[in-house]
Write a protein that holds these residues in place. Structure first.
Motif, PDB file in Angstrom:
ATOM      1  N   LYS A 150       0.383  -1.638  -0.172  1.00 19.81           N
ATOM      2  CA  LYS A 150      -0.252  -0.273  -0.333  1.00 19.81           C
ATOM      3  C   LYS A 150       0.834   1.481   0.135  1.00 19.81           C
ATOM      4  O   LYS A 150       0.624   1.979  -0.874  1.00 19.81           O
ATOM      5  CB  LYS A 150      -0.780  -0.124   0.782  1.00 19.81           C
ATOM      6  N   CYS A 151       2.080   1.962   0.733  1.00 24.89           N
ATOM      7  CA  CYS A 151       2.971   2.055   0.971  1.00 24.89           C
ATOM      8  C   CYS A 151       3.306   3.123  -0.648  1.00 24.89           C
ATOM      9  O   CYS A 151       3.508   3.554  -0.691  1.00 24.89           O
ATOM     10  CB  CYS A 151       3.747   1.865   2.010  1.00 24.89           C
ATOM     11  N   ALA A 152       4.057   1.525  -1.386  1.00 15.02           N
ATOM     12  CA  ALA A 152       4.341   2.080  -2.191  1.00 15.02           C
ATOM     13  C   ALA A 152       3.459   2.446  -3.379  1.00 15.02           C
ATOM     14  O   ALA A 152       3.622   3.467  -4.499  1.00 15.02           O
ATOM     15  CB  ALA A 152       5.014   0.772  -2.652  1.00 15.02           C
ATOM     16  N   GLN A 153       2.285   2.447  -3.346  1.00 24.05           N
ATOM     17  CA  GLN A 153       1.226   2.839  -3.924  1.00 24.05           C
ATOM     18  C   GLN A 153       0.709   4.266  -3.956  1.00 24.05           C
ATOM     19  O   GLN A 153       1.008   5.032  -5.197  1.00 24.05           O
ATOM     20  CB  GLN A 153      -0.541   2.231  -4.619  1.00 24.05           C
ATOM     21  N   LEU A 154       0.612   4.426  -2.724  1.00 22.18           N
ATOM     22  CA  LEU A 154       1.044   5.701  -1.736  1.00 22.18           C
ATOM     23  C   LEU A 154       2.185   7.106  -2.849  1.00 22.18           C
ATOM     24  O   LEU A 154       1.327   8.057  -3.126  1.00 22.18           O
ATOM     25  CB  LEU A 154       0.434   5.299  -0.813  1.00 22.18           C
ATOM     26  N   MET A 155       2.911   6.107  -2.729  1.00 22.75           N
ATOM     27  CA  MET A 155       4.229   7.282  -2.739  1.00 22.75           C
ATOM     28  C   MET A 155       4.200   7.491  -3.907  1.00 22.75           C
ATOM     29  O   MET A 155       4.853   8.891  -4.575  1.00 22.75           O
ATOM     30  CB  MET A 155       5.519   6.214  -2.346  1.00 22.75           C
ATOM     31  N   GLU A 162       7.298  15.075  -4.100  1.00 24.32           N
ATOM     32  CA  GLU A 162       9.477  14.920  -3.756  1.00 24.32           C
ATOM     33  C   GLU A 162       9.009  14.465  -2.409  1.00 24.32           C
ATOM     34  O   GLU A 162       9.348  15.538  -1.094  1.00 24.32           O
ATOM     35  CB  GLU A 162      10.434  15.813  -4.170  1.00 24.32           C
ATOM     36  N   PRO A 163       8.091  13.419  -1.825  1.00 26.40           N
ATOM     37  CA  PRO A 163       8.472  13.371   0.026  1.00 26.40           C
ATOM     38  C   PRO A 163       9.767  13.203   0.380  1.00 26.40           C
ATOM     39  O   PRO A 163       9.954  11.541   0.224  1.00 26.40           O
ATOM     40  CB  PRO A 163       7.457  12.473  -0.070  1.00 26.40           C
ATOM     41  N   TRP A 164      10.222  13.431   1.148  1.00 28.30           N
ATOM     42  CA  TRP A 164      11.451  12.749   1.908  1.00 28.30           C
ATOM     43  C   TRP A 164      10.699  12.915   3.099  1.00 28.30           C
ATOM     44  O   TRP A 164       9.998  13.582   4.072  1.00 28.30           O
ATOM     45  CB  TRP A 164      12.922  13.593   2.688  1.00 28.30           C
ATOM     46  N   PHE A 165      11.420  12.035   4.373  1.00 26.90           N
ATOM     47  CA  PHE A 165      10.955  11.285   5.134  1.00 26.90           C
ATOM     48  C   PHE A 165      13.193  10.914   6.416  1.00 26.90           C
ATOM     49  O   PHE A 165      13.636  10.296   5.150  1.00 26.90           O
ATOM     50  CB  PHE A 165      10.740  10.129   5.306  1.00 26.90           C
ATOM     51  N   GLU A 242      13.405   9.592   0.246  1.00 24.51           N
ATOM     52  CA  GLU A 242      12.401   9.583  -0.600  1.00 24.51           C
ATOM     53  C   GLU A 242      11.170   8.345  -0.951  1.00 24.51           C
ATOM     54  O   GLU A 242      11.900   7.045  -1.360  1.00 24.51           O
ATOM     55  CB  GLU A 242      12.916  10.097  -2.182  1.00 24.51           C
ATOM     56  N   GLY A 243      10.115   8.753  -0.346  1.00 28.72           N
ATOM     57  CA  GLY A 243       9.327   7.655  -0.986  1.00 28.72           C
ATOM     58  C   GLY A 243       9.350   6.193   0.044  1.00 28.72           C
ATOM     59  O   GLY A 243       9.701   5.835   0.978  1.00 28.72           O
TER      60      GLY A 243
END
Length: 414
Positions: A150-155, A162-165, A242-243
């Motif tokens: 699910k996370c990969a799909q949302l990313m 360009e979400p960074w964590f 990222e992602g």
């Protein structure tokens, strides 16, 4: 001979065999088990060093169980593993899928391990590899504990932002007798010694340094490490990533942590309240930004994201630990730099809030926010998914009264 002395002796003998040269490549498969908290692994032999994740990342480019329009067929390789192909072709994967068994509600269930992220192996060393895997069932659906899919799909949906964590993993070193490492038998209530120096203040620095080096060797994006408030409590930071990379790198860094601790005869505990007699806890704060937040004038976008987070406080707490908020209920008490479980809060340069804007970010006018609510045993895929869904993909707000009613009900259960 003590158990610890025996472990040291075994590790010394082991080096004689690790130095033996072989033509084959050993690949260790690592996956999250059915609990969503623990890691498992097993190792197989490949004839040559893999170049990457051919079938999943290069041939398909993405996971085929996202409800794709095209049909993918299942093929079996020699020895039993399988892969997904299109139009009847059968590309030979660099790292073949493998099967595993876990127990689900008292019965054994077969799952399949799909390689998704490759790392160097700091224990067996080059050319050997560690490979992080997703667990899927025979119908190509993610296993119940598989939050990565699910996370990969949302990313992918949020890629334009360009979400960074960056995540800050706290843990406590535990002896084989289940006591914090090097603590006296009668225990004690220590003073705050975060970033401490000296054997009378911190224990286990060798573990922290060896883990740091092992992760860098593996290719994990390690940012730093430091001693935490409890003696034998440590923190390491992974990122910026990222992602989907954030979850991949944090899970593999946890695996390497547990393996390093094996060599020291210790256990790394991710328990949110590691010492029941202490008010000090363990968390996994997450730093989050987008391209707009990192650009000039980004503070406005940071504040907009915090406003959105304030309206989904309860939904986030449900996924910020693996037990639907029950772990955080005992951790987020407004004591020892934690925030309230019930009420959302935010501020600049404050530590006892749900979400913090660092002082440097406030002064520069751009940067990132820090969500301090995730627990030390959180699933990073669930945490980063929630942030993206709320801040970037406009997830639904909570219904009025939901947080109050659910919290009252949970409090009565305690």
């Amino acid at each position: 001979m003590s158990t610890y002395e025996s472990l040291v002796l075994h590790k010394t003998v082991r080096e004689r065999f690790l130095s033996l040269e072989t033509a084959e490549c050993l690949v260790t498969y690592v996956w999250i088990d059915q609990t969503g908290e623990n890691l498992k692994n097993k190792t197989r032999t490949l004839d040559e060093e893999p170049a990457g994740i051919t079938v999943m990342e290069q041939v398909l480019g993405f996971q085929p169980w996202f409800g794709m329009e095209q049909e993918f067929t299942l093929f079996h390789l020699d020895g039993g593993p399988f892969g997904w192909v299109q139009d009847g072709s059968e590309p030979e994967p660099d790292i073949p899928e493998w099967s595993a068994v876990w127990v689900d509600q008292g019965r054994s269930v077969e799952v399949y391990l799909v390689p998704v992220c490759l790392f160097r192996d700091p224990f067996l060393r080059d050319p050997n590899k560690l490979v992080l895997c997703e667990a899927v069932d025979i119908n190509k659906s993610p296993a119940a504990s598989n939050q990565r899919s699910k996370c990969a799909q949302l990313m992918k949906q949020a890629a334009r932002f360009e979400p960074w964590f960056g995540m800050e993993q706290e843990f406590v070193l535990i002896d084989l007798d289940s006591r914090p490492y090097a603590w006296p038998a009668n225990g004690f209530e220590p003073a705050l010694v975060a970033c401490g120096v000296g054997l009378n203040k911190i224990y286990g620095r060798d573990v922290s340094v060896c883990h740091y080096k092992a992760c860098l060797y593996a290719g994990i994006k390690m940012f730093g490490t430091n001693a935490e408030a409890l003696p034998s409590q440590w923190e390491f930071q992974v990122g910026p990533c990222e992602g989907i990379e954030m979850g991949d790198h944090l899970w593999m860094s946890r695996y390497i942590l547990h393996r390093v601790c094996e060599d020291f005869g210790l256990v790394a505990s991710l328990d949110v309240v590691p010492v029941k007699s202490s008010h000090l806890t363990s968390g996994c704060h997450v730093n989050f930004s987008t391209k707009e937040m990192r650009s000039e004038g980004g503070l406005r976008h940071i504040k907009e994201a915090i406003e959105k987070l304030s309206k989904r406080h309860h939904q986030h707490l449900q996924v910020y630990d693996p037990h639907q908020g029950r772990d955080n209920m005992s951790r987020l008490t407004s004591h020892a730099t934690t925030s309230s479980f019930t009420h959302f809060s935010s501020a600049v340069a404050e530590r006892n809030v749900s979400v913090r804007i660092p002082g440097l970010v406030s002064r520069s006018g751009c940067g990132y926010l820090e969500d301090r609510r995730p627990a030390s045993n959180c699933d990073p895929y669930s945490v980063t998914s929630a942030l993206v869904e709320t801040c970037l993909l406009d997830g639904p707000e909570e219904e009025e009264g939901q947080l109050r009613d659910d919290d009252d009900e949970a409090t009565e259960d305690q």
